[in-house]
Motif scaffolding. Structure first.
Motif, mmCIF file in Angstrom:
data_model
loop_
_atom_site.group_PDB
_atom_site.id
_atom_site.type_symbol
_atom_site.label_atom_id
_atom_site.label_comp_id
_atom_site.label_asym_id
_atom_site.label_seq_id
_atom_site.Cartn_x
_atom_site.Cartn_y
_atom_site.Cartn_z
ATOM 1 N N LYS A 38 -10.305 -12.541 5.913
ATOM 2 C CA LYS A 38 -9.328 -12.628 7.009
ATOM 3 C C LYS A 38 -7.900 -12.662 6.466
ATOM 4 C CE LYS A 38 -12.220 -15.118 10.312
ATOM 5 N NZ LYS A 38 -12.311 -16.331 11.145
ATOM 6 N N LEU A 39 -7.686 -13.461 5.414
ATOM 7 C CA LEU A 39 -6.357 -13.564 4.810
ATOM 8 C C LEU A 39 -5.950 -12.238 4.183
ATOM 9 C CD1 LEU A 39 -3.871 -15.172 3.954
ATOM 10 C CD2 LEU A 39 -5.193 -15.997 1.982
ATOM 11 N N ARG A 40 -6.872 -11.592 3.500
ATOM 12 C CA ARG A 40 -6.593 -10.298 2.857
ATOM 13 C C ARG A 40 -6.152 -9.273 3.905
ATOM 14 N NH1 ARG A 40 -11.351 -9.078 -0.465
ATOM 15 N NH2 ARG A 40 -10.240 -9.763 -2.321
ATOM 16 N N VAL A 41 -6.847 -9.213 5.026
ATOM 17 C CA VAL A 41 -6.505 -8.269 6.100
ATOM 18 C C VAL A 41 -5.101 -8.554 6.633
ATOM 19 C CG1 VAL A 41 -7.070 -7.589 8.484
ATOM 20 C CG2 VAL A 41 -8.879 -7.722 6.759
ATOM 21 N N LYS A 42 -4.792 -9.804 6.874
ATOM 22 C CA LYS A 42 -3.465 -10.157 7.409
ATOM 23 C C LYS A 42 -2.363 -9.823 6.410
ATOM 24 C CE LYS A 42 -4.992 -13.603 10.703
ATOM 25 N NZ LYS A 42 -4.889 -15.002 11.174
ATOM 26 N N LEU A 43 -2.597 -10.080 5.133
ATOM 27 C CA LEU A 43 -1.592 -9.754 4.125
ATOM 28 C C LEU A 43 -1.407 -8.250 4.008
ATOM 29 C CD1 LEU A 43 -2.452 -12.314 1.295
ATOM 30 C CD2 LEU A 43 -0.544 -12.404 2.915
ATOM 31 N N GLU A 44 -2.496 -7.486 4.060
ATOM 32 C CA GLU A 44 -2.397 -6.025 3.960
ATOM 33 C C GLU A 44 -1.709 -5.419 5.181
ATOM 34 O OE1 GLU A 44 -6.318 -4.562 2.972
ATOM 35 O OE2 GLU A 44 -6.215 -5.439 0.962
ATOM 36 N N GLN A 45 -1.859 -6.061 6.347
ATOM 37 C CA GLN A 45 -1.151 -5.587 7.539
ATOM 38 C C GLN A 45 0.343 -5.889 7.424
ATOM 39 O OE1 GLN A 45 -3.291 -7.589 10.676
ATOM 40 N NE2 GLN A 45 -4.755 -5.913 10.903
ATOM 41 N N ALA A 46 0.679 -7.043 6.869
ATOM 42 C CA ALA A 46 2.083 -7.457 6.763
ATOM 43 C C ALA A 46 2.816 -6.737 5.629
ATOM 44 C CB ALA A 46 2.164 -8.969 6.551
ATOM 45 N N VAL A 47 2.087 -6.453 4.544
ATOM 46 C CA VAL A 47 2.677 -5.793 3.369
ATOM 47 C C VAL A 47 1.715 -4.675 2.948
ATOM 48 C CG1 VAL A 47 3.653 -6.124 1.067
ATOM 49 C CG2 VAL A 47 3.619 -8.050 2.672
ATOM 50 N N ASP A 93 1.962 -1.921 1.394
ATOM 51 C CA ASP A 93 2.094 -1.233 0.106
ATOM 52 C C ASP A 93 1.616 -2.078 -1.074
ATOM 53 O OD1 ASP A 93 4.253 -2.973 0.445
ATOM 54 O OD2 ASP A 93 5.585 -1.745 -0.785
ATOM 55 N N ALA A 94 1.071 -3.279 -0.804
ATOM 56 C CA ALA A 94 0.601 -4.140 -1.892
ATOM 57 C C ALA A 94 -0.727 -4.801 -1.542
ATOM 58 C CB ALA A 94 1.636 -5.220 -2.191
ATOM 59 N N ARG A 95 -1.501 -5.062 -2.584
ATOM 60 C CA ARG A 95 -2.718 -5.867 -2.451
ATOM 61 C C ARG A 95 -2.464 -7.151 -3.215
ATOM 62 N NH1 ARG A 95 -7.873 -3.933 -4.220
ATOM 63 N NH2 ARG A 95 -8.606 -5.566 -2.876
ATOM 64 N N PHE A 96 -2.759 -8.277 -2.593
ATOM 65 C CA PHE A 96 -2.490 -9.572 -3.204
ATOM 66 C C PHE A 96 -3.742 -10.254 -3.733
ATOM 67 C CE2 PHE A 96 1.237 -8.865 -0.636
ATOM 68 C CZ PHE A 96 2.258 -9.412 -1.397
ATOM 69 N N ILE A 97 -4.850 -10.124 -3.014
ATOM 70 C CA ILE A 97 -6.070 -10.848 -3.381
ATOM 71 C C ILE A 97 -7.056 -9.881 -4.019
ATOM 72 C CG2 ILE A 97 -7.977 -12.267 -2.548
ATOM 73 C CD1 ILE A 97 -6.155 -13.052 -0.183
ATOM 74 N N HIS A 98 -7.477 -10.220 -5.232
ATOM 75 C CA HIS A 98 -8.388 -9.371 -5.995
ATOM 76 C C HIS A 98 -9.660 -10.156 -6.291
ATOM 77 C CE1 HIS A 98 -4.869 -6.822 -6.492
ATOM 78 N NE2 HIS A 98 -4.218 -7.947 -6.726
ATOM 79 N N THR A 99 -10.806 -9.550 -5.990
ATOM 80 C CA THR A 99 -12.099 -10.189 -6.220
ATOM 81 C C THR A 99 -12.577 -9.898 -7.630
ATOM 82 O OG1 THR A 99 -12.663 -9.892 -3.881
ATOM 83 C CG2 THR A 99 -14.488 -10.323 -5.405
ATOM 84 N N HIS A 100 -13.016 -10.928 -8.309
ATOM 85 C CA HIS A 100 -13.642 -10.793 -9.623
ATOM 86 C C HIS A 100 -15.065 -11.299 -9.452
ATOM 87 C CE1 HIS A 100 -10.051 -9.741 -12.006
ATOM 88 N NE2 HIS A 100 -9.436 -10.312 -10.983
ATOM 89 N N VAL A 101 -15.985 -10.360 -9.211
ATOM 90 C CA VAL A 101 -17.370 -10.683 -8.893
ATOM 91 C C VAL A 101 -17.961 -11.600 -9.961
ATOM 92 C CG1 VAL A 101 -19.666 -9.732 -8.456
ATOM 93 C CG2 VAL A 101 -17.640 -8.524 -7.638
ATOM 94 N N GLY A 102 -18.581 -12.675 -9.499
ATOM 95 C CA GLY A 102 -19.192 -13.641 -10.393
ATOM 96 C C GLY A 102 -18.223 -14.678 -10.933
ATOM 97 N N PRO A 137 0.421 -2.732 -6.516
ATOM 98 C CA PRO A 137 0.540 -1.612 -5.573
ATOM 99 C C PRO A 137 -0.812 -1.279 -4.949
ATOM 100 C CG PRO A 137 1.653 -1.102 -7.628
ATOM 101 C CD PRO A 137 0.891 -2.382 -7.852
ATOM 102 N N SER A 138 -0.790 -1.051 -3.658
ATOM 103 C CA SER A 138 -2.011 -0.676 -2.943
ATOM 104 C C SER A 138 -2.379 0.747 -3.302
ATOM 105 C CB SER A 138 -1.793 -0.791 -1.442
ATOM 106 O OG SER A 138 -2.895 -0.269 -0.743
ATOM 107 N N ARG A 139 -3.598 0.945 -3.772
ATOM 108 C CA ARG A 139 -4.059 2.274 -4.174
ATOM 109 C C ARG A 139 -3.956 3.262 -3.013
ATOM 110 N NH1 ARG A 139 -6.816 5.999 -6.654
ATOM 111 N NH2 ARG A 139 -8.892 6.636 -6.150
#
Length: 120
Positions: A80-89, A91-100, A109-111
């Motif tokens: 939910k937070l990731r979606v809201k941040l991507e809507q607000a900004v 051109d950038a991704r803030f939250i990155h998942t590192h599986v495990g 920068p957003s790909r």
């Protein structure tokens, strides 16, 4: 990678400005509409200095107790937070998942936003 800058009780990360004591987060100067849990996650992640934060550590910081086996609350609220941040900004991704391992908070920068027409 851009590290979070903290001045008094303000955290600045990329286009975000977070005021933990006020419960306020701004993107490009506009207030974000976040739930209490989303805001808690944002603060906990932004204070991590770009390092990976384990799911159980995030749960303990935001929910105040131990993460139970099978509990997916963290994943739901991070989404939910990731979606809201991507809507607000967009051109950038803030939250990155590192599986495990957990989640890392760093403006990158957003790909999708930076793909050139010839790259598709």
């Amino acid at each position: 990678m851009e590290a979070a800058q903290t001045h008094e009780d303000t955290i600045r990360v990329g286009a975000l400005e977070i005021h933990p004591s006020e419960g306020l987060a701004l993107a490009h100067g506009s207030a974000l509409s976040l739930s209490v849990r989303e805001f808690g996650l944002l603060v906990a992640l932004a204070r991590s200095g770009g390092g990976i934060v384990r799911r159980d550590d995030l749960y303990r910081r935001v929910w105040g107790g131990p993460l139970r086996d099978g509990d997916r609350s963290i994943d739901v609220y991070v989404h939910k937070l990731r979606v809201k941040l991507e809507q607000a900004v967009p051109d950038a991704r803030f939250i990155h998942t590192h599986v495990g391992f957990g989640y890392r908070f760093s403006p990158e920068p957003s790909r999708a936003f930076h793909i050139q027409d010839g790259d598709r």
